[in-house]
Design an enzyme around this catalytic site. Structure first.
Site: not given
Ligand code: PXP
Length: 246
Positions: A10, A13, A46, A48, A52, A73, A103-104, A154, A197
């Site tokens: 992901n 960031h 993602h 959003r 952001r 996402e 965050t989610t 997931e 996550h």
């Molecule tokens: N999977 C999903 C569906 C997410 O929304 C996120 C980010 O919140 C992640 C994985 C990755 O999570 P993290 O950034 O905490 O590794």
């Protein structure tokens, strides 16, 4: 034999850091290229509602920069559905989204939102986009995913990650059991389970060892580690830990 566990990185960031200064550095597309070059299995991003981190134009740039499958996402909104149908990512993971959250936090209430999710899941599936639902690992949500015809779920590993961080070993064990039982139930019902996550070098292995889980999506920790050791090295280490656990 357990099949290879895929790693989706992901890259949101990287865009968070870029946006902090409003310019175009660091570019999440460069991160996507690095993921591809070190054998990552997919790019997760993602988009959003408040933009952001990832922006609309990043999606097409990421898609043309690498051959890796894009896992978009998205919140279950008409705006995001339209964007998904336009970009046709390999997969779309439907996540809950609240503007004020950092965050989610928590999974999608696929059971409670069933009626509003039906047309979104159906449209994505008709466009050959592999639909995933980001849910808590419990029977109610899994049953809803089945009824919606989602090929993938997931499991949200946030509770597990928090318990791990707080050293609550009983909670860690019960979370792992919950995720592992639901992964087995998902697979038995023909749904491919993924997880993500809050996963880190320290807590990834027990999740990676769950044999039915086919993919992990990991972001924040990898981008954070990249500040110290570089993205390439952080991904390689995560990959090694996942393989070792398998
Ligand atoms: N999977 C999903 C569906 C997410 O929304 C996120 C980010 O919140 C992640 C994985 C990755 O999570 P993290 O950034 O905490 O590794």
């Amino acid at each position: 034999m357990t099949s290879k566990l895929r790693l989706g990185v992901n890259i949101d960031h990287v865009a968070t850091i870029r946006n902090a200064r409003g310019g175009d550095h660091p570019d999440p597309v460069r991160a996507a290229e690095i993921v591809a070059s070190v054998g990552g299995d997919g790019i997760t991003a993602h988009l959003r509602e408040d933009r952001r981190h990832i922006r609309d134009e990043d999606l097409a740039r990421i898609q043309s920069a690498t051959e890796l499958p894009l896992n978009l996402e998205m919140a279950a909104t008409p705006e995001m559905l339209e964007i998904a149908l336009r970009h046709k990512p390999h997969a779309a993971c439907i996540v809950p989204e609240k503007r004020e959250e950092r965050t989610t936090e928590g999974g999608l209430d696929a059971a409670g939102l069933h009626n509003s999710l039906v047309p979104i899941v159906d449209e994505l599936r008709s466009a050959d986009i592999r639909v995933s639902l980001f849910i808590e690992a419990n029977e109610r949500q899994l049953d809803a995913a089945l009824r919606l015809g989602a090929p993938v779920v997931e499991f949200h590993t946030g509770e597990y990650a928090h318990a791990f961080l707080d050293g609550e070993s009983e909670k860690v064990a019960s979370e792992l059991k919950r995720i592992s039982d639901m992964a087995a139930l998902a697979a038995k019902n023909g749904i491919e389970p993924h997880a993500g996550h809050g996963l880190t070098f320290e807590n990834v292995q027990p999740i990676a060892a769950i044999p039915q889980i086919a993919e992990l999506n990991i972001g924040h920790y990898l981008v954070g580690e990249a500040v110290f050791v570089g993205l390439e090295s952080a991904i390689r280490r995560m990959r090694d830990l996942m393989d070792e656990a398998r």
